[in-house]
Design a protein around this motif. Structure first.
Motif, PDB file in Angstrom:
ATOM      1  N   HIS A 110       0.804  -1.218   0.000  1.00 57.70           N
ATOM      2  CA  HIS A 110       0.000   0.000   0.000  1.00 57.70           C
ATOM      3  C   HIS A 110       0.842   1.275   0.000  1.00 57.70           C
ATOM      4  O   HIS A 110       0.364   2.322  -0.432  1.00 57.70           O
ATOM      5  N   ARG A 111       2.074   1.210   0.481  1.00 58.21           N
ATOM      6  CA  ARG A 111       2.859   2.431   0.657  1.00 58.21           C
ATOM      7  C   ARG A 111       4.251   2.326   0.048  1.00 58.21           C
ATOM      8  O   ARG A 111       5.203   2.851   0.610  1.00 58.21           O
ATOM      9  N   LEU A 112       4.373   1.662  -1.092  1.00 59.67           N
ATOM     10  CA  LEU A 112       5.676   1.601  -1.746  1.00 59.67           C
ATOM     11  C   LEU A 112       5.955   2.924  -2.442  1.00 59.67           C
ATOM     12  O   LEU A 112       5.137   3.400  -3.237  1.00 59.67           O
ATOM     13  N   PRO A 113       7.104   3.572  -2.165  1.00 60.03           N
ATOM     14  CA  PRO A 113       7.412   4.840  -2.835  1.00 60.03           C
ATOM     15  C   PRO A 113       7.464   4.657  -4.349  1.00 60.03           C
ATOM     16  O   PRO A 113       7.966   3.657  -4.858  1.00 60.03           O
ATOM     17  N   ASP A 114       6.910   5.622  -5.064  1.00 65.32           N
ATOM     18  CA  ASP A 114       6.967   5.586  -6.524  1.00 65.32           C
ATOM     19  C   ASP A 114       7.187   6.989  -7.046  1.00 65.32           C
ATOM     20  O   ASP A 114       7.326   7.945  -6.287  1.00 65.32           O
ATOM     21  N   GLY A 115       7.246   7.115  -8.356  1.00 65.37           N
ATOM     22  CA  GLY A 115       7.495   8.412  -8.966  1.00 65.37           C
ATOM     23  C   GLY A 115       8.550   8.298 -10.042  1.00 65.37           C
ATOM     24  O   GLY A 115       9.112   7.223 -10.295  1.00 65.37           O
ATOM     25  N   THR A 118      11.927   6.038 -10.044  1.00 68.33           N
ATOM     26  CA  THR A 118      11.847   4.968  -9.044  1.00 68.33           C
ATOM     27  C   THR A 118      11.789   3.618  -9.752  1.00 68.33           C
ATOM     28  O   THR A 118      10.980   3.438 -10.654  1.00 68.33           O
ATOM     29  N   PRO A 119      12.632   2.661  -9.369  1.00 67.02           N
ATOM     30  CA  PRO A 119      12.594   1.343 -10.031  1.00 67.02           C
ATOM     31  C   PRO A 119      11.269   0.636  -9.796  1.00 67.02           C
ATOM     32  O   PRO A 119      10.438   1.052  -8.991  1.00 67.02           O
ATOM     33  N   SER A 120      11.109  -0.488 -10.474  1.00 66.96           N
ATOM     34  CA  SER A 120       9.844  -1.217 -10.419  1.00 66.96           C
ATOM     35  C   SER A 120       9.669  -1.923  -9.077  1.00 66.96           C
ATOM     36  O   SER A 120      10.638  -2.214  -8.373  1.00 66.96           O
ATOM     37  N   PRO A 121       8.421  -2.224  -8.705  1.00 64.55           N
ATOM     38  CA  PRO A 121       8.176  -3.012  -7.490  1.00 64.55           C
ATOM     39  C   PRO A 121       8.847  -4.380  -7.533  1.00 64.55           C
ATOM     40  O   PRO A 121       9.171  -4.944  -6.497  1.00 64.55           O
ATOM     41  N   ARG A 122       9.049  -4.922  -8.741  1.00 66.51           N
ATOM     42  CA  ARG A 122       9.724  -6.219  -8.851  1.00 66.51           C
ATOM     43  C   ARG A 122      11.164  -6.120  -8.328  1.00 66.51           C
ATOM     44  O   ARG A 122      11.645  -7.007  -7.621  1.00 66.51           O
ATOM     45  N   ALA A 123      11.853  -5.029  -8.669  1.00 64.28           N
ATOM     46  CA  ALA A 123      13.214  -4.834  -8.170  1.00 64.28           C
ATOM     47  C   ALA A 123      13.207  -4.666  -6.655  1.00 64.28           C
ATOM     48  O   ALA A 123      14.069  -5.210  -5.957  1.00 64.28           O
ATOM     49  N   TYR A 124      12.221  -3.935  -6.145  1.00 61.66           N
ATOM     50  CA  TYR A 124      12.109  -3.745  -4.699  1.00 61.66           C
ATOM     51  C   TYR A 124      11.922  -5.087  -3.994  1.00 61.66           C
ATOM     52  O   TYR A 124      12.583  -5.369  -2.986  1.00 61.66           O
ATOM     53  N   THR A 125      11.030  -5.915  -4.518  1.00 60.51           N
ATOM     54  CA  THR A 125      10.766  -7.218  -3.899  1.00 60.51           C
ATOM     55  C   THR A 125      12.012  -8.083  -3.896  1.00 60.51           C
ATOM     56  O   THR A 125      12.333  -8.742  -2.893  1.00 60.51           O
ATOM     57  N   GLY A 126      12.734  -8.103  -5.017  1.00 57.59           N
ATOM     58  CA  GLY A 126      13.959  -8.886  -5.088  1.00 57.59           C
ATOM     59  C   GLY A 126      14.983  -8.448  -4.060  1.00 57.59           C
ATOM     60  O   GLY A 126      15.625  -9.272  -3.395  1.00 57.59           O
ATOM     61  N   ALA A 163      19.131   4.329  -1.743  1.00 62.30           N
ATOM     62  CA  ALA A 163      19.512   5.185  -2.871  1.00 62.30           C
ATOM     63  C   ALA A 163      18.406   5.325  -3.903  1.00 62.30           C
ATOM     64  O   ALA A 163      18.281   6.379  -4.542  1.00 62.30           O
ATOM     65  N   ARG A 164      17.573   4.313  -4.095  1.00 57.40           N
ATOM     66  CA  ARG A 164      16.580   4.352  -5.166  1.00 57.40           C
ATOM     67  C   ARG A 164      15.156   4.562  -4.671  1.00 57.40           C
ATOM     68  O   ARG A 164      14.320   5.079  -5.406  1.00 57.40           O
ATOM     69  N   TRP A 165      14.836   4.148  -3.461  1.00 59.56           N
ATOM     70  CA  TRP A 165      13.471   4.332  -2.948  1.00 59.56           C
ATOM     71  C   TRP A 165      13.426   5.344  -1.801  1.00 59.56           C
ATOM     72  O   TRP A 165      12.373   5.581  -1.244  1.00 59.56           O
ATOM     73  N   GLY A 166      14.550   5.928  -1.468  1.00 58.19           N
ATOM     74  CA  GLY A 166      14.596   6.889  -0.375  1.00 58.19           C
ATOM     75  C   GLY A 166      14.158   8.271  -0.816  1.00 58.19           C
ATOM     76  O   GLY A 166      13.641   8.480  -1.911  1.00 58.19           O
ATOM     77  N   LEU A 244      24.484   6.638  10.515  1.00 63.69           N
ATOM     78  CA  LEU A 244      23.132   6.182  10.824  1.00 63.69           C
ATOM     79  C   LEU A 244      22.058   7.256  10.669  1.00 63.69           C
ATOM     80  O   LEU A 244      21.024   7.004  10.026  1.00 63.69           O
ATOM     81  N   PRO A 245      22.208   8.474  11.242  1.00 63.30           N
ATOM     82  CA  PRO A 245      21.129   9.455  11.102  1.00 63.30           C
ATOM     83  C   PRO A 245      20.795   9.795   9.657  1.00 63.30           C
ATOM     84  O   PRO A 245      19.615   9.891   9.294  1.00 63.30           O
ATOM     85  N   ASP A 246      21.819   9.962   8.816  1.00 65.32           N
ATOM     86  CA  ASP A 246      21.557  10.268   7.407  1.00 65.32           C
ATOM     87  C   ASP A 246      20.853   9.109   6.716  1.00 65.32           C
ATOM     88  O   ASP A 246      19.927   9.314   5.913  1.00 65.32           O
ATOM     89  N   ALA A 247      21.297   7.876   6.997  1.00 63.84           N
ATOM     90  CA  ALA A 247      20.685   6.709   6.364  1.00 63.84           C
ATOM     91  C   ALA A 247      19.219   6.585   6.752  1.00 63.84           C
ATOM     92  O   ALA A 247      18.351   6.335   5.899  1.00 63.84           O
ATOM     93  N   HIS A 248      18.900   6.774   8.030  1.00 61.69           N
ATOM     94  CA  HIS A 248      17.507   6.665   8.473  1.00 61.69           C
ATOM     95  C   HIS A 248      16.648   7.786   7.906  1.00 61.69           C
ATOM     96  O   HIS A 248      15.495   7.563   7.530  1.00 61.69           O
ATOM     97  N   THR A 249      17.189   8.986   7.866  1.00 61.05           N
ATOM     98  CA  THR A 249      16.415  10.122   7.370  1.00 61.05           C
ATOM     99  C   THR A 249      16.062   9.943   5.901  1.00 61.05           C
ATOM    100  O   THR A 249      14.958  10.294   5.465  1.00 61.05           O
ATOM    101  N   ALA A 250      16.991   9.382   5.122  1.00 65.84           N
ATOM    102  CA  ALA A 250      16.769   9.233   3.686  1.00 65.84           C
ATOM    103  C   ALA A 250      16.019   7.959   3.320  1.00 65.84           C
ATOM    104  O   ALA A 250      15.359   7.904   2.281  1.00 65.84           O
ATOM    105  N   ALA A 251      16.106   6.927   4.130  1.00 61.17           N
ATOM    106  CA  ALA A 251      15.552   5.607   3.779  1.00 61.17           C
ATOM    107  C   ALA A 251      14.030   5.650   3.708  1.00 61.17           C
ATOM    108  O   ALA A 251      13.376   6.438   4.407  1.00 61.17           O
ATOM    109  N   PRO A 252      13.430   4.793   2.865  1.00 67.63           N
ATOM    110  CA  PRO A 252      11.968   4.634   2.920  1.00 67.63           C
ATOM    111  C   PRO A 252      11.564   4.009   4.250  1.00 67.63           C
ATOM    112  O   PRO A 252      12.416   3.486   4.994  1.00 67.63           O
ATOM    113  N   THR A 253      10.287   4.047   4.545  1.00 68.25           N
ATOM    114  CA  THR A 253       9.818   3.558   5.844  1.00 68.25           C
ATOM    115  C   THR A 253      10.261   2.123   6.108  1.00 68.25           C
ATOM    116  O   THR A 253      10.801   1.807   7.174  1.00 68.25           O
ATOM    117  N   THR A 254      10.067   1.237   5.133  1.00 74.06           N
ATOM    118  CA  THR A 254      10.431  -0.162   5.345  1.00 74.06           C
ATOM    119  C   THR A 254      11.945  -0.322   5.501  1.00 74.06           C
ATOM    120  O   THR A 254      12.409  -1.172   6.269  1.00 74.06           O
TER     121      THR A 254
END
Length: 525
Positions: A110-115, A118-126, A163-166, A244-254
């Motif tokens: 329900h909340r996968l970043p897109d735009g 942004t790579p495909s959901p298939r790449a994210y799942t892999g 790097a790609r979904w953040g 760590l702070p930069d990585a968490h701030t930029a990362a997607p929720t998951t």
């Protein structure tokens, strides 16, 4: 049991490989993406069921003994074996990993970043499934070189998730993450080689049984320094935490959930699994320094959070939780540094509690950011309103859950965050023989101060985000109401809330598993 463990490790790897098969999910890009996401939910759900089956079949009366063991030759020339197994230390971490990964897969439907870009959901799942493979393998392998390989496997998928979904400054944040951890891992590999070549084996169970016999004190100290540095970067221990702070701030929720909930635990797990039993003399020499760095991290993380919570500081909620993790993991490292069963059991308990609570916090902050378009605390609080963001009035269930996670994180008795920190400080009160008790009493007092500072900044977050008058907040241009907790969010967060309560009210469910194993790792019966 061993077949179940092997299947658990292979299943997400096979799922990741399936995402590379051309045309498997259909030709329509949108349909293929949805099917790939459902594959991720199915595979991670099956992995969760396998881990539960492992837990059901686990002999709790012999939790110090390795179970579900597989031990076959792999690289005879290097005396490296495909050695797998679980005990009372690793089983809870396997369960935590499969649970959080499954919840992240469900949330991503329900909340996968897109735009654009942004790579495909298939790449994210892999990548998600490859990440799960590395995390599970880290907690299941019993050979030093296999441990190193599993430890490294997680870096690439997490790098691309950031790097790609953040968002925001995601490129530099991802680069800093992988450069810091690769540098630490290179030094750690040298320590593994030093330890294994001098001992004549890379088998972690054999090294634990010898308990340092055959290794000179100098060799043990050098091994602890080299291996400990790599583990400290991942832990993250002050002053090696700055990625760590930069990585968490930029990362997607998951990505933030798995980074805080599982990846940080890989470093502290390495201290307990590898260094404590294999190089006890080196650990005894360097334990006071580890404890000192740990309590500095507790105080530093809390002060950084207090600075970010101040009005006008433009503190990002994800950054605040990242700095709080530096403090919480400081308690874990302090417990390990006491070299006592009490302190180490507290550290292992705090590992699990931090994974549950911080995973929930990052899910909640992600939901707040999705609704407001920002995680900036000043904007969320309506700087200038004088009352706060009024989340209780605008989305009461979301506000209540955020407050629950905050008080769990500050260590409220009856919730999971309480026991680990308490036991770590108890271990400091009476450290192992040969350690300076006056020094550890100072460490205990500083850690106690850290708990007060933790309460201060977390209650500050609750006051600024949750409290206030919705009408006054709406006068600043904010919507009077925002969507409250949705069904998929409730399904994702409820297990974490329930387990936080269970672990807080029934700590024996974890301590009963870990205590015999910890005593065995320390050389006792």
């Amino acid at each position: 049991m061993n077949a179940v463990l092997i299947a658990l490790l292979l299943l997400p790897l096979v799922g990741a490989a399936l995402t590379l098969v051309p045309g498997l999910f259909g030709r329509d890009e949108h349909t293929a993406g949805r099917r790939a996401l459902y594959l991720g939910v199915t595979v991670t759900g099956a992995a969760l069921l396998l881990s539960i089956a492992l837990a059901v079949g686990f002999d709790r009366s012999h939790s110090a003994r390795m179970q579900a063991v597989t031990d076959v030759r792999w690289i005879p020339a290097l005396n490296v074996r495909m050695h797998l197994g679980i005990d009372g230390v690793s089983l809870p971490l396997l369960l935590l990993t499969t649970l959080l990964t499954f919840l992240c897969a469900v949330y991503s439907l329900h909340r996968l970043p897109d735009g654009p870009g942004t790579p495909s959901p298939r790449a994210y799942t892999g990548l998600l499934l490859l990440l799960e493979t590395g995390m599970l393998s880290t907690f299941a392998v019993l050979d030093l070189l296999l441990f190193f390989l599993a430890f490294e496997v997680v870096l690439i998928p997490m790098y691309f998730l950031i790097a790609r979904w953040g968002s925001g400054n995601r490129g530099p944040a991802a680069a800093r993450f992988i450069l810091y951890t690769l540098l630490g891992s290179a030094i750690m590999l040298l320590g593994f080689l030093l330890l294994g070549l001098h001992a004549g084996t890379f088998d972690m169970t054999v090294l634990a049984q010898r308990h340092g016999r055959g290794l000179s004190h100098t060799t043990q100290v050098l091994a602890v320094l080299a291996i400990g540095l790599g583990l400290a970067v991942k832990a993250p221990m002050w002053p090696f935490h700055s990625w760590l702070p930069d990585a968490h701030t930029a990362a997607p929720t998951t990505g933030s959930v798995l980074l805080a909930g599982v990846l940080l635990k890989m470093g502290t797990y390495g201290f307990v699994r590898v260094l404590l039993p294999s190089a006890p003399g080196g650990m005894a020499t360097l334990a006071p320094y580890l404890a000192a760095f740990a309590v500095v991290g507790v105080i530093y993380g809390s002060l950084a959070c207090l600075a970010l919570v101040r009005p006008g500081a433009k503190g990002d909620l994800k950054r605040i939780i990242a700095y709080s993790s530096v403090g919480h993991m400081g308690f874990v490292l302090l417990g390990i540094a006491t070299l006592t069963p009490t302190g180490i059991n507290g550290a292992l308990f705090a590992n699990i509690a931090h994974g549950l609570i911080t995973g929930l916090l990052f899910f909640l902050v992600g939901a707040v950011k999705d609704r407001h378009g920002t995680a900036d605390l000043d904007r969320l609080a309506g700087l200038g309103s004088g009352t706060g963001g009024a989340l209780y009035g605008r989305a009461p269930r979301l506000g209540g859950l955020l407050a629950f996670a905050a008080v769990a994180s500050l260590g409220l008795p009856g919730l999971a965050g309480f026991w680990g920190e308490l036991l770590a400080m108890f271990g400091s009160f009476q450290p192992a023989a040969g350690l300076s008790r006056p020094a550890y009493l100072v460490f205990m007092a500083l850690a106690g101060l850290g708990t007060l500072l933790t309460a201060a900044y977390l209650l500050g977050v609750v006051r600024r985000v949750c409290m206030g008058d919705p009408a006054e907040h709406a006068a600043l241009g904010a919507a009077p109401h925002i969507p409250d907790v949705q069904a998929y969010e409730l399904a994702t967060w409820t297990p974490l809330v329930a387990l936080t309560l269970v672990a807080g009210l029934w700590p024996a469910v974890l301590l009963g598993l870990s205590n015999p194993a910890v005593k065995a790792l320390l050389g006792g019966s």
